[in-house]
Design a protein around this motif. Structure first.
Motif, short mmCIF file in Angstrom:
data_model
loop_
_atom_site.label_atom_id
_atom_site.label_comp_id
_atom_site.label_asym_id
_atom_site.label_seq_id
_atom_site.Cartn_x
_atom_site.Cartn_y
_atom_site.Cartn_z
N ASP A 13 1.02 -1.36 0.08
CA ASP A 13 0.01 -0.06 0.03
C ASP A 13 0.86 1.20 -0.12
O ASP A 13 1.43 1.54 1.05
N ARG A 14 0.97 2.12 -1.15
CA ARG A 14 1.91 2.91 -1.19
C ARG A 14 1.52 4.31 -0.53
O ARG A 14 2.52 4.87 0.33
N GLU A 15 0.24 4.38 -0.08
CA GLU A 15 0.17 5.48 0.86
C GLU A 15 0.64 5.09 2.20
O GLU A 15 1.08 6.21 3.08
N LYS A 16 0.42 4.07 2.95
CA LYS A 16 1.01 3.62 4.00
C LYS A 16 2.47 3.61 4.05
O LYS A 16 3.24 4.14 5.13
N GLU A 18 4.62 5.56 2.31
CA GLU A 18 4.69 7.15 2.34
C GLU A 18 4.61 7.57 3.50
O GLU A 18 5.45 8.31 4.03
N ARG A 19 3.57 7.27 4.40
CA ARG A 19 3.26 7.69 5.59
C ARG A 19 4.24 7.20 6.58
O ARG A 19 4.90 8.12 7.50
N THR A 50 11.67 5.77 -1.80
CA THR A 50 10.64 6.39 -0.89
C THR A 50 10.95 6.93 0.27
O THR A 50 10.69 7.94 0.98
N ASP A 53 13.28 9.82 0.13
CA ASP A 53 12.60 10.71 -0.58
C ASP A 53 13.76 11.31 -1.46
O ASP A 53 13.76 12.62 -1.57
N ASP A 248 -1.01 0.97 10.12
CA ASP A 248 0.04 1.40 9.50
C ASP A 248 0.72 0.25 8.66
O ASP A 248 1.70 0.54 7.86
N ALA A 250 1.72 -1.78 5.93
CA ALA A 250 1.85 -1.37 4.41
C ALA A 250 1.86 -2.57 3.68
O ALA A 250 1.51 -2.47 2.21
N ASP A 357 -2.62 1.86 -4.77
CA ASP A 357 -2.85 3.02 -4.48
C ASP A 357 -4.49 3.14 -4.61
O ASP A 357 -5.14 2.63 -5.64
N ALA A 358 -5.08 3.54 -3.44
CA ALA A 358 -6.62 3.63 -3.17
C ALA A 358 -7.32 2.25 -3.75
O ALA A 358 -8.24 2.51 -4.61
#
Ligand SMILES: Cc1ncc(COP(=O)(O)O)c(C=O)c1O
Length: 371
Positions: A13-16, A18-19, A50, A53, A248, A250, A357-358
């Motif tokens: 899960d990319r959003e997790k 990145e978070r 990632t 960054d 959290d 991922a 993603d989503a």
């Protein structure tokens, strides 16, 4: 679409991701200490980019295969954080000749002598850190042990400093206990570096790192860099320690329901230990998650289902309390997601990440294995 990929498959899960990465970067930045992410968990250039960054940066590796792979993708500043042996000097020397700034570690006079002899023979100088044992967990020289100065004498101007890994942090019952391990971790390397400097050995690198201690440490004073790895993905062991929330985590393993054992209240899936690993890291924690916590395809835990047993290509799923399963909710072919006990071990079973993603698979990122 998740429905279009073959199961079992490793989802990321990319959003997790990145978070988790942002949180660690910001925490360490606020403490004014550098991050040298450990790539052993992800073994993926995209995941590491990632974490940093940035396209490249300083990294920690656990195998020379990782060092070579990342060097090939432009990473120059590499710490190989597993005890060095003479037989590996040729590969490290080759990377050095090609322009890598690669350091190694030793934790004994014997190891340091063998390394220096092999380096002399190969005509190369390899910057080396001395591993300090901050918690009796595994390897290293105990703080205050005179062997540290003897190793420093042997290493001479190859000495770069000291490092430790507070592996005992994974066994803590409370976050206060993790804070105490983190304080010992810092104190062990800072005092060791001070002892070296007092004898005229420059010790520019003072390196610590485990995800639990990096998350809860109250001070990094005197520390120059932090090596963390599993935080990028997190896992059930980290959640059990209070280092992260379940939300959290991922990575997960996408699995299909392949059978029902109604009298036993079992669902059978196609994710056995080949897809999940045999890791039982939560067995000693307050909440034993079996071989993994079962979620719906959208990623939310389902009526306390866990993988209670795993065969090579079969996962046996039951309710934690052994209660009745509503089989109508889980027809054959239904997709489930399993959160891993230990992200490093589960990811190691797979050769690629399906990046979501989503809820949609948008990319495939390779991961590699081997030494
Ligand atoms: C030497 C060393 N440094 C750093 C780490 C990173 O620890 P974590 O994955 O808890 O962040 C490890 C993990 O095994 C390690 O062995």
């Amino acid at each position: 679409m998740l429905e279009d990929i073959d199961t079992p498959a490793l989802l990321l899960d990319r959003e997790k991701l990145e978070r988790n990465c942002l949180r660690m970067r910001e925490r360490l930045r606020s403490h004014n200490v550098a991050l040298r992410p450990h790539v052993k968990t992800a073994k993926s250039v995209e995941v590491t980019q990632t974490a940093l960054d940035a396209a490249t940066g300083a990294i920690t590796v656990s195998t020379l295969r990782e060092a070579e792979h990342f060097f090939g993708r432009g990473f120059r500043d590499i710490l190989y954080a597993v005890g060095m042996v003479p037989a590996k000097v040729a590969r490290v020397a080759e990377l050095t000749r090609r322009g890598a700034n690669i350091s190694t570690i030793v934790d004994s006079v014997e190891g340091a002598r063998a390394l220096m002899q092999a380096c002399d023979k190969a005509g190369v100088r390899i910057p080396t850190l001395v591993e300090i044992d901050s918690d009796g967990h595994r390897a290293g020289i105990a703080p205050g042990d005179k062997a540290l100065l003897e190793v420093a004498e042997v290493l001479g101007d190859s000495l770069r400093g000291v490092m430790t890994h507070a592996g005992d942090s994974y066994n803590c019952a409370t976050t206060d206990a993790i804070r105490a391990v983190a304080a010992r971790e810092r104190e062990a390397v800072v005092s060791s570096a001070a002892a070296l400097r007092a004898r005229g050995h420059p010790s520019p690198v003072v390196s610590v790192g485990s995800t639990p201690t990096a998350t809860f440490a109250e001070s990094f004073a005197g520390v120059t860099e932090v090596r963390t790895g599993v935080y990028m993905f997190h896992d059930l062991v980290m959640a059990g320690l209070g280092v992260c929330e379940l939300d959290d985590i991922a990575i997960s393993v996408l699995a299909s329901v392949i059978g029902h054992q109604r009298e036993k209240n079992w669902l059978i899936t196609d994710a056995g230990w080949m897809a999940l690993s045999r890791d039982r890291g939560t067995a000693s924690q307050k909440v034993d998650q079996g071989y993994g916590l079962v979620c719906g395809v959208e990623g939310r835990p389902l009526e306390d289902l866990i993988v209670v047993e795993s065969n090579q290509e079969h996962g046996i799923v039951a309710r934690r309390d052994g209660g009745a399963i509503d089989f109508d909710r889980y027809p054959i072919g239904k997709l489930l997601r399993v959160l891993p006990n230990h992200a490093c071990a589960t990811a190691a079973q797979h050769s690629r990440y399906r990046v979501i993603d989503a809820g949609r698979v948008t990319q495939t990122w390779d991961r590699f294995a081997g030494w």
